[in-house]
Design a protein around this motif. Structure first.
Motif, PDB file in Angstrom:
ATOM      1  N   LEU A 214       0.830  -1.208   0.000  1.00 45.52           N
ATOM      2  CA  LEU A 214       0.000   0.000   0.000  1.00 45.52           C
ATOM      3  C   LEU A 214       0.860   1.252   0.000  1.00 45.52           C
ATOM      4  O   LEU A 214       0.459   2.290  -0.539  1.00 45.52           O
ATOM      5  CB  LEU A 214      -0.937   0.010   1.208  1.00 45.52           C
ATOM      6  N   ASP A 215       2.053   1.171   0.585  1.00 50.46           N
ATOM      7  CA  ASP A 215       2.969   2.321   0.591  1.00 50.46           C
ATOM      8  C   ASP A 215       3.445   2.681  -0.811  1.00 50.46           C
ATOM      9  O   ASP A 215       3.917   3.803  -1.037  1.00 50.46           O
ATOM     10  CB  ASP A 215       4.184   2.039   1.482  1.00 50.46           C
ATOM     11  N   ASP A 216       3.333   1.736  -1.754  1.00 51.49           N
ATOM     12  CA  ASP A 216       3.739   2.023  -3.127  1.00 51.49           C
ATOM     13  C   ASP A 216       2.716   2.891  -3.863  1.00 51.49           C
ATOM     14  O   ASP A 216       3.018   3.433  -4.930  1.00 51.49           O
ATOM     15  CB  ASP A 216       3.922   0.715  -3.916  1.00 51.49           C
ATOM     16  N   VAL A 217       1.499   3.000  -3.322  1.00 54.08           N
ATOM     17  CA  VAL A 217       0.427   3.766  -3.957  1.00 54.08           C
ATOM     18  C   VAL A 217       0.511   5.211  -3.472  1.00 54.08           C
ATOM     19  O   VAL A 217       0.235   5.514  -2.316  1.00 54.08           O
ATOM     20  CB  VAL A 217      -0.955   3.173  -3.620  1.00 54.08           C
ATOM     21  N   ARG A 218       0.900   6.103  -4.372  1.00 57.07           N
ATOM     22  CA  ARG A 218       1.075   7.511  -4.005  1.00 57.07           C
ATOM     23  C   ARG A 218       0.382   8.403  -5.030  1.00 57.07           C
ATOM     24  O   ARG A 218       0.556   8.183  -6.233  1.00 57.07           O
ATOM     25  CB  ARG A 218       2.569   7.860  -3.942  1.00 57.07           C
ATOM     26  N   PRO A 219      -0.411   9.408  -4.560  1.00 57.59           N
ATOM     27  CA  PRO A 219      -0.760   9.647  -3.159  1.00 57.59           C
ATOM     28  C   PRO A 219      -1.713   8.583  -2.662  1.00 57.59           C
ATOM     29  O   PRO A 219      -2.544   8.072  -3.424  1.00 57.59           O
ATOM     30  CB  PRO A 219      -1.439  11.023  -3.193  1.00 57.59           C
TER      31      PRO A 219
ATOM     32  N   ARG B 180       6.033   2.483  -7.829  1.00 61.57           N
ATOM     33  CA  ARG B 180       7.072   3.289  -7.171  1.00 61.57           C
ATOM     34  C   ARG B 180       7.738   4.262  -8.125  1.00 61.57           C
ATOM     35  O   ARG B 180       8.155   5.359  -7.714  1.00 61.57           O
ATOM     36  CB  ARG B 180       8.125   2.362  -6.548  1.00 61.57           C
ATOM     37  N   GLU B 181       7.851   3.908  -9.381  1.00 65.61           N
ATOM     38  CA  GLU B 181       8.543   4.751 -10.356  1.00 65.61           C
ATOM     39  C   GLU B 181       7.639   5.820 -10.977  1.00 65.61           C
ATOM     40  O   GLU B 181       8.110   6.684 -11.716  1.00 65.61           O
ATOM     41  CB  GLU B 181       9.128   3.878 -11.470  1.00 65.61           C
ATOM     42  N   LEU B 182       6.364   5.788 -10.661  1.00 65.28           N
ATOM     43  CA  LEU B 182       5.402   6.664 -11.317  1.00 65.28           C
ATOM     44  C   LEU B 182       5.336   8.036 -10.655  1.00 65.28           C
ATOM     45  O   LEU B 182       5.254   8.149  -9.431  1.00 65.28           O
ATOM     46  CB  LEU B 182       4.008   6.022 -11.270  1.00 65.28           C
ATOM     47  N   ASP B 183       5.361   9.073 -11.477  1.00 58.34           N
ATOM     48  CA  ASP B 183       5.108  10.440 -11.028  1.00 58.34           C
ATOM     49  C   ASP B 183       3.818  10.900 -11.695  1.00 58.34           C
ATOM     50  O   ASP B 183       3.777  11.172 -12.889  1.00 58.34           O
ATOM     51  CB  ASP B 183       6.268  11.365 -11.426  1.00 58.34           C
ATOM     52  N   LEU B 184       2.747  11.008 -10.900  1.00 61.65           N
ATOM     53  CA  LEU B 184       1.435  11.331 -11.458  1.00 61.65           C
ATOM     54  C   LEU B 184       1.270  12.800 -11.796  1.00 61.65           C
ATOM     55  O   LEU B 184       0.351  13.176 -12.512  1.00 61.65           O
ATOM     56  CB  LEU B 184       0.334  10.938 -10.454  1.00 61.65           C
ATOM     57  N   GLY B 185       2.132  13.661 -11.270  1.00 61.14           N
ATOM     58  CA  GLY B 185       1.930  15.088 -11.491  1.00 61.14           C
ATOM     59  C   GLY B 185       0.976  15.652 -10.458  1.00 61.14           C
ATOM     60  O   GLY B 185       0.505  14.965  -9.549  1.00 61.14           O
ATOM     61  N   GLY B 186       0.661  16.939 -10.593  1.00 66.07           N
ATOM     62  CA  GLY B 186      -0.091  17.635  -9.565  1.00 66.07           C
ATOM     63  C   GLY B 186      -1.593  17.561  -9.727  1.00 66.07           C
ATOM     64  O   GLY B 186      -2.119  16.942 -10.642  1.00 66.07           O
ATOM     65  N   HIS B 187      -2.264  18.200  -8.757  1.00 64.69           N
ATOM     66  CA  HIS B 187      -3.723  18.419  -8.771  1.00 64.69           C
ATOM     67  C   HIS B 187      -4.525  17.167  -8.512  1.00 64.69           C
ATOM     68  O   HIS B 187      -5.698  17.100  -8.849  1.00 64.69           O
ATOM     69  CB  HIS B 187      -4.145  19.086 -10.089  1.00 64.69           C
ATOM     70  N   ARG B 188      -3.908  16.180  -7.884  1.00 60.79           N
ATOM     71  CA  ARG B 188      -4.613  14.959  -7.482  1.00 60.79           C
ATOM     72  C   ARG B 188      -4.329  14.743  -6.003  1.00 60.79           C
ATOM     73  O   ARG B 188      -3.290  14.194  -5.650  1.00 60.79           O
ATOM     74  CB  ARG B 188      -4.157  13.752  -8.305  1.00 60.79           C
ATOM     75  N   ILE B 189      -5.253  15.172  -5.147  1.00 59.32           N
ATOM     76  CA  ILE B 189      -5.101  15.129  -3.682  1.00 59.32           C
ATOM     77  C   ILE B 189      -3.658  15.420  -3.270  1.00 59.32           C
ATOM     78  O   ILE B 189      -3.037  14.642  -2.554  1.00 59.32           O
ATOM     79  CB  ILE B 189      -5.654  13.833  -3.067  1.00 59.32           C
ATOM     80  N   GLU B 190      -3.157  16.552  -3.714  1.00 59.57           N
ATOM     81  CA  GLU B 190      -1.771  16.959  -3.485  1.00 59.57           C
ATOM     82  C   GLU B 190      -1.718  17.985  -2.356  1.00 59.57           C
ATOM     83  O   GLU B 190      -2.351  19.038  -2.422  1.00 59.57           O
ATOM     84  CB  GLU B 190      -1.204  17.571  -4.764  1.00 59.57           C
ATOM     85  N   THR B 191      -0.960  17.680  -1.313  1.00 63.66           N
ATOM     86  CA  THR B 191      -0.761  18.642  -0.233  1.00 63.66           C
ATOM     87  C   THR B 191       0.142  19.767  -0.722  1.00 63.66           C
ATOM     88  O   THR B 191       1.278  19.514  -1.141  1.00 63.66           O
ATOM     89  CB  THR B 191      -0.149  17.968   1.005  1.00 63.66           C
TER      90      THR B 191
END
Length: 486
Positions: free
Chosen positions: A296-301, A332-343
């Protein structure tokens, strides 16, 4: 045109391309390369369209731009390639349908134009929410598994561009909207997933009649992605609508129904056990065991709906033969970018979260589930949706609400009916500077332990060019407010 493919005599065909956006430009370019006679129509008149027009005209296309350009179907049209935003009752498309001229979307054209002798698997993803995130997750998993993959479709890159790319992709992670699926009668994918189904974009389906008919038409278009599937139909086990779609789908014999769940999976499902994403579908011992894929820690955010996205992506990846370790590696290697439940800021015990990508009530619901106490910033273009159910579900979480945008009064009325005790501020106006005022009002309501959540539940183009700019303005205002507070 019914059986047209890349080997057909396109030099004898007159193709009309309706709309000169990204997909229309790519479709026109591909058709010109095949020797077709191409006419491009767009009622817009901005410089980016004229730039595309100049290039296409140099290649031999006829281009008409400006108001009224799409009012009449050109004589001798053999096929119309339509922008996904054009509704079936748009005059040009209604004329084509009345004359028996086939109407395809860019995905349908790309499907037909796969080069002879090339095998490119399509793994399709649709649903009301989570499509783009799941497509990105899937593409990353495929790449981690050693496959030549590309993320295409509604995510932003035209499918036909990837089809013609010399990179020679083996597999495509294809995001498909209901609009695109409406105009894609021939797709028969390797595997496909329907993530969820909730009211959105119902204004596009006004032609169907009342709200119930519009919702039925919307669901039918989503379900098209499953028809003809060869390997796996992936569905959300928590949503009856997606289960029914799989049950009703006309698939190739042997195709399997694969569910995903946030709970412990049954046989033929992926799910969660002891903080692990696990597979109980694509292993020989599925009757008695499950194979760990990722943490579950691999799922970000991290948020429950994002875990669902990851499970859906994993199911599609596993259907294509991606090894278990590559699933976690891809996440783990994925960068989703902003504006998705981003602090975007945190000060004084208050957290500021940008989920501008939440452009309908169901997406806002997914965000709100992740936080205990919320000051909610919402509003924009509601697209024919309603907010009563959302407010009923989260009224106990709401510290206060700040509303702006075209349909702010619609949400205010729903709050008055379903949560009259919640303080509400309604900001009138159309200037994007209102976001700074919304943030100031939210800051005045928030107390330590709260989250100020900008999950608008609405589209953004009443005030902003898109959800990204709306999110950027929220983030800038939040950082300014917290800096002053420090």
């Amino acid at each position: 045109m019914a059986g047209a493919d890349r080997t057909s005599p396109w030099g004898r065909a007159h193709a009309v391309v309706a709309g000169l956006g990204t997909s229309g430009y790519a479709a026109a370019d591909a058709l010109l390369e095949l020797g077709a006679s191409v006419t491009v129509l767009d009622d817009g008149d901005d410089e980016s369209l004229h730039e595309h027009a100049r290039i296409l005209e140099a290649l031999g296309a006829r281009v008409r731009l400006g108001p009224g350009s799409s009012a009449r179907l050109p004589d001798g049209a053999d096929v119309v390639i339509t922008s996904p935003g054009w509704r079936p009752d748009w005059p040009l498309l209604a004329q084509a349908a009345g004359a028996g001229v086939p109407i395809w979307g860019e995905p349908e054209l790309a499907w037909r134009l796969v080069p002879a002798g090339r095998s490119i698997a399509w793994l399709g993803i649709t649903g009301t929410n989570g499509k783009t995130t799941t497509t990105q997750m899937l593409d990353s998993m495929l790449r981690a598994g050693g496959f030549r993959s590309a993320a295409v479709g509604n995510i932003g890159r035209p499918i036909i561009e990837a089809i013609n790319d010399p990179a020679d992709y083996e597999v495509l992670a294809v995001e498909l909207s209901s609009f695109q699926l409406h105009w894609s009668p021939s797709l028969a994918l390797h595997s496909a997933a329907v993530l969820n189904l909730h009211a959105d974009h119902l204004e596009w389906y006004d032609y169907a009649g009342d709200t119930a008919a519009a919702m039925a038409a919307y669901g039918a278009d989503k379900a098209r992605i499953l028809h003809g599937v060869h390997h796996a139909c992936v569905y959300n086990a928590a949503e009856p609508a997606t289960r029914e779609m799989v049950a009703d789908a006309d698939v190739v014999e042997g195709a399997r129904a694969i569910g995903f769940t946030l709970g412990v999976p049954q046989v033929a499902q992926l799910g969660v056990v002891d903080d692990q994403l696990v597979d109980r579908a694509f292993i020989a011992q599925r009757q008695t065991s499950a194979l760990p894929l990722a943490s579950l820690d691999d799922v970000r955010p991290y948020a429950p709906h994002n875990v669902e996205n990851a499970l859906a992506a994993a199911a599609l990846a596993r259907s294509f033969g991606v090894a278990a370790p590559a699933v976690g590696q891809g996440l783990r290697e994925l960068d989703l970018g902003g504006h998705r439940i981003e602090t975007v800021a945190e000060a004084g015990g208050v957290r500021w979260v940008d989920d501008s990508k939440a452009t309908n009530p169901h997406a806002a619901n997914s965000s709100m589930r992740a936080f205990e106490h919320i000051v909610w910033i919402a509003g924009g273009q509601a697209k024919g949706t309603s907010f009563g159910g959302l407010i009923d579900a989260h009224r106990e979480r709401l510290r206060g609400v700040v509303l702006l945008g075209a349909d702010r009064r619609l949400i205010a009325d729903a709050l008055a009916e379903h949560a009259p005790e919640v303080p509400v501020v309604v900001l009138d106006g159309t200037d994007t500077a209102l976001m700074a005022e919304a943030v100031r009002r939210a800051a005045a309501m928030a107390v330590p332990g709260d989250t100020v959540l900008m999950a608008p539940g609405c589209a953004s183009k009443d005030m902003w060019p898109g959800y990204a700019q709306r999110g950027d303005d929220f983030a800038a205002a939040a950082r300014a407010v917290t800096a002053r507070g420090a």
